[in-house]
Design a protein around this motif. Structure first.
Motif, short mmCIF file in Angstrom:
data_model
loop_
_atom_site.label_atom_id
_atom_site.label_comp_id
_atom_site.label_asym_id
_atom_site.label_seq_id
_atom_site.Cartn_x
_atom_site.Cartn_y
_atom_site.Cartn_z
N HIS A 20 1.44 3.05 -3.32
CA HIS A 20 0.18 3.73 -4.20
C HIS A 20 -0.01 5.38 -4.18
CE1 HIS A 20 -1.93 -0.02 -3.26
NE2 HIS A 20 -0.21 -0.02 -4.19
N ALA A 25 1.35 -1.61 -0.26
CA ALA A 25 -0.08 -0.14 0.67
C ALA A 25 0.55 1.38 -0.53
CB ALA A 25 -0.91 0.01 0.96
N GLU A 77 -0.36 7.56 -0.86
CA GLU A 77 -1.68 7.69 0.17
C GLU A 77 -1.05 7.17 1.61
OE1 GLU A 77 -4.57 3.39 0.07
OE2 GLU A 77 -3.99 4.45 -1.64
N LYS A 78 0.42 6.04 1.93
CA LYS A 78 0.61 5.98 3.47
C LYS A 78 1.76 6.94 3.54
CE LYS A 78 -2.46 2.76 3.71
NZ LYS A 78 -3.38 2.85 4.95
#
Length: 287
Positions: free
Chosen positions: A52, A49, A86-87
């Motif tokens: 992203h 993740a 995103e993270k």
């Protein structure tokens, strides 16, 4: 076995030592052991993740691929646009890969990190990332570092005498930027964020270029980010790996030493090592 391996490696050191032809090789500084191990380790899975871009934290002029790994800026005039990952991370040493073709950068192509409140769209053409106190960016075309809306200095320095790197390093006090034109930066740029030390650096062509920014806020989530003014610019993000502030394991340091001794030909030379097959397999590059 250890003695046999030591003798074997001593005979291979000169043959396995590679000399970089990159123009950045003379500007590289030694990396810390933590960073060196990470650079020689296999990356995490491509579906992580942290690879992203964020669909909710990007300019409306950026379009994301279905998986979120690729961001493309639409052709819009008089606009500077950004997107962040995103993270984010607030601790540890982390490594991301950013792929951005030099042919699709234009002016004000900036790569760095931001907090969660960094502006992601502005009128006109400017270095959006690094344009406020919530972001830190490296402008690839001019090699300038940006933070707080100011151009701080050129990076990399023509000659930096730092003897340590990100992950336990600080740049030499009073280091100055030398004269000359900007260094051409290839497609692949690695971001090295040490959230524990509060530093950000970059790796290009296998060369660690030293600490670019220090005194980043600690304990606060920071996100890889880019900003662009060029229509059609496509930028890919991939999280490679990360580690805690603990020292690297002895096994990791030993494998790093062997891989360095073998050099770029280690894939074909590993099976000649006087080691059990399982250890030979551990030394093989997986990326």
């Amino acid at each position: 076995m250890g003695l046999t391996l030591s003798v074997w490696m001593s005979g291979m050191t000169d043959a396995g030592r590679a000399s970089s032809s990159s123009a950045l090789h003379t500007l590289a500084v030694p990396a810390s052991s933590r960073l060196s191990v990470m650079l020689h380790s296999s990356p995490v899975g491509a579906g992580d993740a942290r690879s992203h871009w964020s669909s909710s934290h990007c300019s409306p002029h950026f379009l994301l691929s279905p998986g979120g790994e690729e961001a493309t800026r639409t052709p819009v005039e008089q606009s500077s646009d950004g997107v962040r990952a995103e993270k984010g991370v607030s601790s540890g040493l982390h490594l991301w890969e950013v792929l951005w073709s030099p042919a699709h950068r234009g002016s004000h192509a900036v790569v760095g990190v931001s907090g969660d409140n960094c502006p992601l769209q502005a009128s006109g053409y400017n270095a959006l990332l690094g344009g406020d106190l919530q972001s830190w960016g490296w402008e690839l075309g001019t090699n300038q570092l940006w933070h707080g809306g100011q151009s701080l200095r050129r990076y990399p320095d023509v000659r930096t005498t730092t003897t340590q790197g990100v992950g336990g390093a600080r740049p030499e006090a009073g280091s100055k930027t030398g004269p000359g034109s900007a260094v051409e930066i290839p497609e692949r740029v690695l971001l090295v964020l040490d959230a524990d030390a509060g530093t950000l650096g970059y790796v290009v062509d296998g060369c660690f270029l030293g600490v670019a920014f220090q005194d980043l806020p600690r304990g606060v989530k920071l996100f890889p980010a880019v900003s662009s003014v060029r229509g059609g610019a496509t930028i890919r993000l991939r999280y490679l790996n990360g580690t805690t502030r603990d020292p690297p394991a002895l096994m990791a340091l030993c494998s790093l030493t062997i891989r360095r001794s073998l050099g770029p030909h280690r894939k074909t030379l590993t099976n000649t090592l006087p080691l059990p097959p399982v250890l030979q397999q551990y030394l093989l590059p997986n990326h």
